[in-house]
Scaffold this active site. Sequence first.
Site, PDB file in Angstrom:
ATOM      1  NE  ARG A 151       8.624   1.299  11.349  1.00 33.47           N
ATOM      2  CZ  ARG A 151       9.668   2.119  11.355  1.00 33.47           C
ATOM      3  NH1 ARG A 151       9.546   3.330  10.829  1.00 33.47           N
ATOM      4  NH2 ARG A 151      10.822   1.747  11.893  1.00 33.47           N
ATOM      5  CG  HIS A 253       6.078  -5.806   8.215  1.00 26.38           C
ATOM      6  ND1 HIS A 253       6.147  -4.466   8.534  1.00 26.38           N
ATOM      7  CD2 HIS A 253       7.082  -6.409   8.897  1.00 26.38           C
ATOM      8  CE1 HIS A 253       7.145  -4.273   9.393  1.00 26.38           C
ATOM      9  NE2 HIS A 253       7.722  -5.422   9.613  1.00 26.38           N
ATOM     10  NE  ARG A 256       9.524  -1.590   7.713  1.00 26.59           N
ATOM     11  CZ  ARG A 256      10.216  -0.465   7.890  1.00 26.59           C
ATOM     12  NH1 ARG A 256      10.099   0.516   7.010  1.00 26.59           N
ATOM     13  NH2 ARG A 256      11.008  -0.313   8.931  1.00 26.59           N
ATOM     14  CE1 TYR A 288      14.460  -7.521   5.115  1.00 29.55           C
ATOM     15  CE2 TYR A 288      15.346  -5.857   6.594  1.00 29.55           C
ATOM     16  CZ  TYR A 288      14.266  -6.467   5.989  1.00 29.55           C
ATOM     17  OH  TYR A 288      12.997  -6.037   6.254  1.00 29.55           O
TER      18      TYR A 288
END
Length: 323
Positions: A151, A253, A256, A288
């Site tokens: 993060r 993000h 990430r 995902y």
Amino acid sequence: MSGDHGWISLFLEAQAAELGAANNTLLAYDRDLRDFQDWLHDQGLSLSTSCQSDVESYLVHCDEQGLARATRARRLSAIRQLYRFAFDERLRADNPAIRIKGPGKAQRLPKTLSEDEVGRLLDASLDHGRSPADQARNACLMALLYATGMRVSELVSLPVAAARGNPALLLIKGKGGKERMVPLSPPAKEALANWLALRDRDEELARIKGVAPSPYLFASRGTSGHLTRHRFYMLIKELAVKANVSPAKVTPHTLRHAFATHLLANGADLRAIQTLLGHADVATTEIYTHVLEARLQSLVQDHHPLATAARRKAGGKTSSEGQ
């Protein structure tokens, strides 16, 4: 009315002390609960006197304001937790939000970047900056972010002690103070070593002038003592323009998400991704699975006996025959 303010403060203190809630989480709770409290006061109500229908009316008000479904769900979650706390602490004899069903969250696939786009961003970072030290820092920031999936708050606040000794693994302190180990790729280790050498050189010069050393890997003169999330956000927008990648697609993000998506696409296990991202629940990582599904479909098409037989019949080659 003043007692209401005490409720929220007590709730936030409990979240920090008992659950180790992160500062950003506490700030979000505070904003959401103050908004609810202000609305109640406008209706002549308070946290101690409101009932279920009042909470429902507030959610209707949020909808009329055009707030996103996810925002409304987050606000209801904060209200529920506050009233549960008030009930547990005997500030109220009931919980008026316990039976309210929230709007839920829309299932959206996370925005991500292709491997080529990430490669261009990494290349752009190598010479982006006013000095060699700036360039080395920017390259290190980007290499670490993509190599670890951290993060952005974890990245900018990394202690320099974590980088000492040419580490093969980084110890990352995540949400709620939970720690996890994340391996470094060779390019990330090289970028880290390059930045650390220049950082230490400049810090030694500053020490000679009487400036105290910084505990952070990415030190800054600001009040936080380290590079801010906002400055890093602006940096990656600059890199996106330089790399000819749409700036609208590039955020900390999305990088990430790219880390997780690219690992899964290249054969990583979902549970391993969960550990690397620092997700407490694998359900969070399951956003995902669309990548996993595509890979499984390709696997079946390439290797299932019926699929390969169908290709032979059609005059095509199987994957093994094409090698």
